[in-house]
Design a protein around this motif. Sequence first.
Motif, PDB file in Angstrom:
ATOM      1  N   SER A 151      25.192  84.821   2.576  1.00 30.49           N
ATOM      2  CA  SER A 151      25.320  84.078   1.235  1.00 30.49           C
ATOM      3  C   SER A 151      26.788  83.848   1.097  1.00 30.49           C
ATOM      4  N   ARG A 152      27.844  84.352   1.825  1.00 27.76           N
ATOM      5  CA  ARG A 152      28.971  83.893   1.579  1.00 27.76           C
ATOM      6  C   ARG A 152      29.207  82.660   2.311  1.00 27.76           C
ATOM      7  N   ARG A 153      28.525  82.385   3.681  1.00 28.62           N
ATOM      8  CA  ARG A 153      28.848  81.054   4.371  1.00 28.62           C
ATOM      9  C   ARG A 153      27.894  80.040   3.574  1.00 28.62           C
ATOM     10  N   ARG A 154      26.728  80.524   2.952  1.00 30.91           N
ATOM     11  CA  ARG A 154      25.897  79.537   2.373  1.00 30.91           C
ATOM     12  C   ARG A 154      25.831  79.778   0.831  1.00 30.91           C
ATOM     13  N   PRO A 155      26.984  79.574   0.214  1.00 36.50           N
ATOM     14  CA  PRO A 155      26.782  79.855  -1.385  1.00 36.50           C
ATOM     15  C   PRO A 155      25.950  79.252  -2.306  1.00 36.50           C
TER      16      PRO A 155
END
Lengths: 351, 325
Positions: free
Chosen positions: A167-171
């Motif tokens: 979720s950090r890489r694909r907010p």
Amino acid sequence: MPGTVMVVGVARYLGARIASSLSRDPKVERVVGVDVVPPARDVGPPGEDLSAVEFVEADITTSAIHEVITQVGPDVVVHMNILATRSDAGGRAPQKEINVIGTMQLLAACQRSETVRKLVVKSSTAVYGAGPGSPALFSEDMAQGAMTRRGYEKDASEVEAYIRGFSRRRPDVAVTILRLANVLGPIIRTSLSDYFTLPAVPVVFGRDPRFQLVHEDDAVDAIHLATGEDRPGIFNVAGDEFLGLSQALLRAGRMPVALPSLGSPFVRGIMRRAGVADLDAVQVRFLTYGRGVDTTRMRDELRFTPRFSTVETFDSFAAAQCGRALLDRGRLATAERAARCMVRTFRGDGG
Amino acid sequence: MTDGEPGEGHPDTRDVAGMADVASDRFDEAQLSETRSDETGFDEARLDQALSFLARRLSGDFTVDPFGFDEDLTESVLLPALRMLYRHWFRVEVRGMENVPSDGGALIVANHAGTFPLDSLMLQVAVHDEHPAARHLRTLAATLVFQLPVVSDVARKNGSTLACNEDVAELLSRDELVGVWPEGFKGIGKPFAERYQLQRFGRGGFVSAAIRSGAPIVPCSIVGAEETYPMVGNLGFLARLLRLPYAPITPTFPWLGPLGLVPLPSKWMIEFGEPLATDQYEVGAAEDPMVVFELTDNVRDVIQQTLHGLLEKRGSAFPQFSRSE
């Protein structure tokens, strides 16, 4: 609108029920099920089938899942392929492979995908562990405790760590993690249902762990809700009320056998070899210390209300899977009435 | 939100049941004295109660709360057993019960003594039996308690839970009456020579918890527990071997074997001080060490002062023996 939903782990009971439930939802255009083997036709409850679900055979522990996601182009991915017990997977090594490597491959594929907008993951309250130093109720923020973890507890927390990284890489992708308490019901078979249906149920001497349950229908509804609505976040999912182990055994009329420990290699070895039960360390800790989770967030933010309480869930399971108990309610009520009658007669004679 | 609380869906029935319990307690006592006087030795109401209790237990028809508290078992078995000790063995006298609130969350903070936590059990009986609202005291216990088989089981069923911030906050938010012994093992495991000298009050965690919940703190002084098992020696090596905080030697234990486990019949007095309100503090005061230490010292002083007063009032710990001299 969810559009196309992909259910990973559709050959297992809950995965099949989610797929079936989603396929009956008019808002969902297309449901694609993924697993290494095709699911059985018969899902379980009458009226539910997978006729409207497309099936794609793929192993999520390999990069094959990447191709599937590119071809299908799902809007929502529902990850149901995290296995709680090693007997489900055929051993601890394949269990870890499926749970950890499978999730990594799936997340890698989702990260590349241009269509995926939402990810729903079925996790478990086992991420909190169980021990003498546990608080009575775990809330969602307490997962990163310093408790030593092995087996499935470790898998579940590693899986969640990968998901946080994702979720950090694909907010832009909304992620919902549902931490389900132990699922039980009239049909589902889990390690806990196997445990309660043993001819004699091994318990730890001097321990009476308390626990919560989720009814299989509520588990399906909660995951369906998270798939259809935008409710990102981590949520504990459990029914109201608690049951003590001794109380549950009484309600199901099962015979407990108290052992000094279920965790010693000796006791576990005997039980496994005798084919009685294959309890791993995670289950042993659960059956020694019990666990409770706080479900405030489930009600207020996920806005989900379970239909069945823990006790109702257990009773529905016991009625369907445990057979008639020696000390069932009818007999007990009769015995109580008889005792009262005797007392009254005795009193009448004496007075 | 108080999800998972037994009877949540039926607040009315629960209240009625609660009132009926109180009423039946009173009724019980009245009946008990009546039966004693008419000497028939037969009491249908009691037998009736015992039968329905047995039926409930055998069919698993009772509730445990999220902390494992089993109200049915506590009221029917554990409290009656403790009540015998409370009334006839320790002859507990209670003062200042009006300082314990009748509803809402509150934190009762007390001194700890006597090798075995009889003081927490007696305080539980005092609050249940002598308070007009017959409240259940939810006591906080050390991790050690929850590591031991049987002990952990009974402790949870009797309303105890782990002394950690999460559990205190949860109990207070459910409007429970929480009992805490901040001295911990330093208090209960101190030598007899240091009796009635309060030890350090932990790190003030109980004060932070009270401020966060806005619950009042009721200081409580217990006299009598120190003399139940006077600890005259401590086998340090054995304690380390068994991973226990201490391995006590008392005048009767281990010399008399199991008989040494019988507590000495000391005279007990319990006094509740005036509640200290915590709802006037601003948000964030719970994280301000100065506020926390000040309030902690305040509570500690009140308890220590009251202990001195109570000791004077009580006189001998064993008046039953001194009178016969």
